[in-house]
Motif scaffolding. Structure first.
Motif, PDB file in Angstrom:
ATOM      1  N   ARG A  26       0.846  -1.192   0.000  1.00  0.00           N
ATOM      2  CA  ARG A  26       0.000   0.000   0.000  1.00  0.00           C
ATOM      3  C   ARG A  26       0.878   1.237   0.000  1.00  0.00           C
ATOM      4  NH1 ARG A  26      -5.406  -1.285   2.839  1.00  0.00           N
ATOM      5  NH2 ARG A  26      -5.384  -3.544   2.798  1.00  0.00           N
ATOM      6  N   TYR A  27       0.407   2.271  -0.696  1.00  0.00           N
ATOM      7  CA  TYR A  27       1.129   3.534  -0.794  1.00  0.00           C
ATOM      8  C   TYR A  27       0.173   4.681  -0.500  1.00  0.00           C
ATOM      9  CZ  TYR A  27       4.683   0.838  -3.253  1.00  0.00           C
ATOM     10  OH  TYR A  27       5.628  -0.095  -3.580  1.00  0.00           O
ATOM     11  N   GLU A  28       0.739   5.773   0.003  1.00  0.00           N
ATOM     12  CA  GLU A  28      -0.043   6.980   0.258  1.00  0.00           C
ATOM     13  C   GLU A  28       0.366   8.015  -0.777  1.00  0.00           C
ATOM     14  OE1 GLU A  28      -0.919   8.961   4.335  1.00  0.00           O
ATOM     15  OE2 GLU A  28       0.924   9.860   3.568  1.00  0.00           O
ATOM     16  N   ALA A  29      -0.602   8.518  -1.521  1.00  0.00           N
ATOM     17  CA  ALA A  29      -0.321   9.490  -2.569  1.00  0.00           C
ATOM     18  C   ALA A  29      -1.133  10.752  -2.322  1.00  0.00           C
ATOM     19  CB  ALA A  29      -0.690   8.916  -3.931  1.00  0.00           C
ATOM     20  N   GLY A  30      -0.535  11.885  -2.637  1.00  0.00           N
ATOM     21  CA  GLY A  30      -1.289  13.125  -2.650  1.00  0.00           C
ATOM     22  C   GLY A  30      -2.083  13.164  -3.940  1.00  0.00           C
ATOM     23  N   ILE A  31      -3.050  14.054  -4.024  1.00  0.00           N
ATOM     24  CA  ILE A  31      -3.872  14.143  -5.233  1.00  0.00           C
ATOM     25  C   ILE A  31      -4.075  15.612  -5.577  1.00  0.00           C
ATOM     26  CG2 ILE A  31      -6.000  13.933  -3.896  1.00  0.00           C
ATOM     27  CD1 ILE A  31      -7.202  12.407  -6.276  1.00  0.00           C
ATOM     28  N   GLN A  32      -3.907  15.939  -6.854  1.00  0.00           N
ATOM     29  CA  GLN A  32      -4.059  17.309  -7.321  1.00  0.00           C
ATOM     30  C   GLN A  32      -5.533  17.597  -7.570  1.00  0.00           C
ATOM     31  OE1 GLN A  32      -1.893  18.206 -10.915  1.00  0.00           O
ATOM     32  NE2 GLN A  32      -0.324  19.252  -9.744  1.00  0.00           N
ATOM     33  N   LEU A  33      -6.085  18.545  -6.829  1.00  0.00           N
ATOM     34  CA  LEU A  33      -7.513  18.862  -6.924  1.00  0.00           C
ATOM     35  C   LEU A  33      -7.729  20.341  -7.196  1.00  0.00           C
ATOM     36  CD1 LEU A  33      -8.718  16.874  -3.791  1.00  0.00           C
ATOM     37  CD2 LEU A  33      -8.996  16.197  -6.165  1.00  0.00           C
ATOM     38  N   GLU A  34      -8.899  20.648  -7.734  1.00  0.00           N
ATOM     39  CA  GLU A  34      -9.328  22.027  -7.895  1.00  0.00           C
ATOM     40  C   GLU A  34     -10.186  22.403  -6.689  1.00  0.00           C
ATOM     41  OE1 GLU A  34     -11.278  22.336 -11.664  1.00  0.00           O
ATOM     42  OE2 GLU A  34      -9.463  21.817 -12.771  1.00  0.00           O
ATOM     43  N   GLY A  35     -10.452  23.704  -6.540  1.00  0.00           N
ATOM     44  CA  GLY A  35     -11.192  24.187  -5.377  1.00  0.00           C
ATOM     45  C   GLY A  35     -12.576  23.588  -5.239  1.00  0.00           C
ATOM     46  N   TRP A  36     -13.317  23.476  -6.333  1.00  0.00           N
ATOM     47  CA  TRP A  36     -14.677  22.926  -6.265  1.00  0.00           C
ATOM     48  C   TRP A  36     -14.661  21.462  -5.858  1.00  0.00           C
ATOM     49  CZ3 TRP A  36     -16.280  18.840  -9.215  1.00  0.00           C
ATOM     50  CH2 TRP A  36     -15.512  18.523 -10.341  1.00  0.00           C
ATOM     51  N   GLU A  37     -13.565  20.753  -6.218  1.00  0.00           N
ATOM     52  CA  GLU A  37     -13.462  19.340  -5.865  1.00  0.00           C
ATOM     53  C   GLU A  37     -13.261  19.175  -4.356  1.00  0.00           C
ATOM     54  OE1 GLU A  37     -11.585  17.381  -9.870  1.00  0.00           O
ATOM     55  OE2 GLU A  37     -10.228  18.515  -8.589  1.00  0.00           O
ATOM     56  N   VAL A  38     -12.480  20.057  -3.751  1.00  0.00           N
ATOM     57  CA  VAL A  38     -12.257  19.994  -2.312  1.00  0.00           C
ATOM     58  C   VAL A  38     -13.575  20.249  -1.575  1.00  0.00           C
ATOM     59  CG1 VAL A  38     -11.021  21.019  -0.370  1.00  0.00           C
ATOM     60  CG2 VAL A  38      -9.845  20.674  -2.539  1.00  0.00           C
ATOM     61  N   LYS A  39     -14.355  21.209  -2.058  1.00  0.00           N
ATOM     62  CA  LYS A  39     -15.658  21.479  -1.438  1.00  0.00           C
ATOM     63  C   LYS A  39     -16.568  20.264  -1.540  1.00  0.00           C
ATOM     64  CE  LYS A  39     -15.826  26.458  -2.105  1.00  0.00           C
ATOM     65  NZ  LYS A  39     -16.546  27.565  -2.730  1.00  0.00           N
ATOM     66  N   SER A  40     -16.559  19.600  -2.677  1.00  0.00           N
ATOM     67  CA  SER A  40     -17.378  18.405  -2.860  1.00  0.00           C
ATOM     68  C   SER A  40     -16.911  17.269  -1.954  1.00  0.00           C
ATOM     69  CB  SER A  40     -17.348  17.948  -4.316  1.00  0.00           C
ATOM     70  OG  SER A  40     -17.989  18.894  -5.132  1.00  0.00           O
ATOM     71  N   LEU A  41     -15.594  17.154  -1.775  1.00  0.00           N
ATOM     72  CA  LEU A  41     -15.061  16.120  -0.882  1.00  0.00           C
ATOM     73  C   LEU A  41     -15.518  16.363   0.550  1.00  0.00           C
ATOM     74  CD1 LEU A  41     -11.391  15.595  -2.102  1.00  0.00           C
ATOM     75  CD2 LEU A  41     -13.381  14.188  -2.553  1.00  0.00           C
ATOM     76  N   ARG A  42     -15.521  17.611   0.975  1.00  0.00           N
ATOM     77  CA  ARG A  42     -15.978  17.936   2.336  1.00  0.00           C
ATOM     78  C   ARG A  42     -17.442  17.535   2.520  1.00  0.00           C
ATOM     79  NH1 ARG A  42     -12.071  20.404   5.062  1.00  0.00           N
ATOM     80  NH2 ARG A  42     -10.653  21.784   3.965  1.00  0.00           N
ATOM     81  N   ALA A  43     -18.216  17.599   1.428  1.00  0.00           N
ATOM     82  CA  ALA A  43     -19.625  17.204   1.478  1.00  0.00           C
ATOM     83  C   ALA A  43     -19.808  15.703   1.252  1.00  0.00           C
ATOM     84  CB  ALA A  43     -20.412  17.996   0.434  1.00  0.00           C
ATOM     85  N   GLY A  44     -18.727  14.978   0.953  1.00  0.00           N
ATOM     86  CA  GLY A  44     -18.796  13.523   0.772  1.00  0.00           C
ATOM     87  C   GLY A  44     -19.340  13.093  -0.577  1.00  0.00           C
ATOM     88  N   LYS A  45     -19.217  13.923  -1.600  1.00  0.00           N
ATOM     89  CA  LYS A  45     -19.755  13.618  -2.932  1.00  0.00           C
ATOM     90  C   LYS A  45     -18.684  12.990  -3.822  1.00  0.00           C
ATOM     91  CE  LYS A  45     -23.660  16.237  -2.633  1.00  0.00           C
ATOM     92  NZ  LYS A  45     -24.952  15.704  -2.824  1.00  0.00           N
ATOM     93  N   VAL A  46     -18.218  11.792  -3.450  1.00  0.00           N
ATOM     94  CA  VAL A  46     -17.150  11.130  -4.199  1.00  0.00           C
ATOM     95  C   VAL A  46     -17.399   9.627  -4.252  1.00  0.00           C
ATOM     96  CG1 VAL A  46     -15.683  10.934  -2.157  1.00  0.00           C
ATOM     97  CG2 VAL A  46     -14.639  10.881  -4.391  1.00  0.00           C
ATOM     98  N   GLN A  47     -16.976   9.011  -5.381  1.00  0.00           N
ATOM     99  CA  GLN A  47     -17.079   7.562  -5.559  1.00  0.00           C
ATOM    100  C   GLN A  47     -15.770   7.029  -6.114  1.00  0.00           C
ATOM    101  OE1 GLN A  47     -20.398   7.078  -8.196  1.00  0.00           O
ATOM    102  NE2 GLN A  47     -21.847   6.843  -6.512  1.00  0.00           N
ATOM    103  N   LEU A  48     -15.289   5.939  -5.524  1.00  0.00           N
ATOM    104  CA  LEU A  48     -14.037   5.326  -5.972  1.00  0.00           C
ATOM    105  C   LEU A  48     -14.220   3.939  -6.559  1.00  0.00           C
ATOM    106  CD1 LEU A  48     -11.558   6.183  -3.072  1.00  0.00           C
ATOM    107  CD2 LEU A  48     -11.608   7.142  -5.365  1.00  0.00           C
ATOM    108  N   ASP A  49     -15.441   3.404  -6.562  1.00  0.00           N
ATOM    109  CA  ASP A  49     -15.634   1.996  -6.943  1.00  0.00           C
ATOM    110  C   ASP A  49     -15.291   1.702  -8.397  1.00  0.00           C
ATOM    111  OD1 ASP A  49     -17.821   3.492  -7.664  1.00  0.00           O
ATOM    112  OD2 ASP A  49     -19.279   1.920  -7.278  1.00  0.00           O
ATOM    113  N   GLN A  50     -15.367   2.659  -9.302  1.00  0.00           N
ATOM    114  CA  GLN A  50     -15.019   2.439 -10.712  1.00  0.00           C
ATOM    115  C   GLN A  50     -13.632   2.981 -11.059  1.00  0.00           C
ATOM    116  OE1 GLN A  50     -16.989   0.741 -12.900  1.00  0.00           O
ATOM    117  NE2 GLN A  50     -18.336   0.354 -11.150  1.00  0.00           N
ATOM    118  N   ALA A  51     -12.901   3.472 -10.069  1.00  0.00           N
ATOM    119  CA  ALA A  51     -11.625   4.150 -10.317  1.00  0.00           C
ATOM    120  C   ALA A  51     -10.467   3.163 -10.410  1.00  0.00           C
ATOM    121  CB  ALA A  51     -11.362   5.156  -9.202  1.00  0.00           C
ATOM    122  N   TYR A  52      -9.433   3.578 -11.122  1.00  0.00           N
ATOM    123  CA  TYR A  52      -8.185   2.825 -11.206  1.00  0.00           C
ATOM    124  C   TYR A  52      -7.043   3.784 -11.456  1.00  0.00           C
ATOM    125  CZ  TYR A  52      -9.112   3.195 -16.231  1.00  0.00           C
ATOM    126  OH  TYR A  52      -9.384   3.665 -17.485  1.00  0.00           O
TER     127      TYR A  52
END
Length: 158
Positions: A26-52
């Motif tokens: 396992r590795y820990e990576a930072g992620i490059q985000l835009e401002g609106w994405e950070v706001k959405s993350l704070r609201a919990g509006k994210v899905q990782l099940d289809q991500a790779y």
């Protein structure tokens, strides 16, 4: 390897990955985000099940992770919920991952998105896909653990 801190708060977890893959590292990576994405993350509006994760030109990229924009986010900009996001890893980690993915047939899977000291981190794992019999064994073990817990609860009530 990642360490747990009191400030760690989980944003999203890829539960499907534990069923589909066997993890090696396992590795820990930072992620490059835009401002609106950070706001959405704070609201919990994210899905990782289809991500790779893909390694391309010596860089790591997150594909298929969906961050749904909030209605209150800026209206003057076009938001792409599934845009490709760059992952921030050390070059030595990337070269090690490239070797494992290209030569040994491993896959990079995003496991969990979380806050760490006001930064968003993504836990990724070097994984191999499970065969059908491995999935059945995992399910059987999970059922056995559940039955054991039920038995202990019943025993404690008596």
């Amino acid at each position: 390897m990642t360490q747990k801190h009191k400030s760690d708060q989980s944003i999203a977890v890829n539960r499907k990955a534990h069923y589909e893959f066997a993890f090696e590292e396992r590795y820990e990576a930072g992620i490059q985000l835009e401002g609106w994405e950070v706001k959405s993350l704070r609201a919990g509006k994210v899905q990782l099940d289809q991500a790779y994760v893909i390694l391309k030109n010596g860089e790591a990229w997150l594909f298929g992770g969906q961050i749904t924009p909030l209605l209150t986010a800026s209206t003057h900009k076009e938001h792409d919920p599934q845009r490709t996001r760059k992952l921030l890893l050390h070059s030595s980690e990337i070269s090690k991952l490239i070797g494992a993915v290209e030569r040994k047939g491993y896959t990079l899977i995003p496991l969990k998105l979380y806050w760490k000291n006001n930064y968003v981190k993504l836990e990724i794992a070097l994984a191999k896909g499970k065969k059908l019999h491995d999935k059945r064994a995992t399910e059987k073990d999970r059922d056995w653990q559940r039955q054991k817990q039920r038995g202990l609860k019943d025993f404690n009530r008596e």
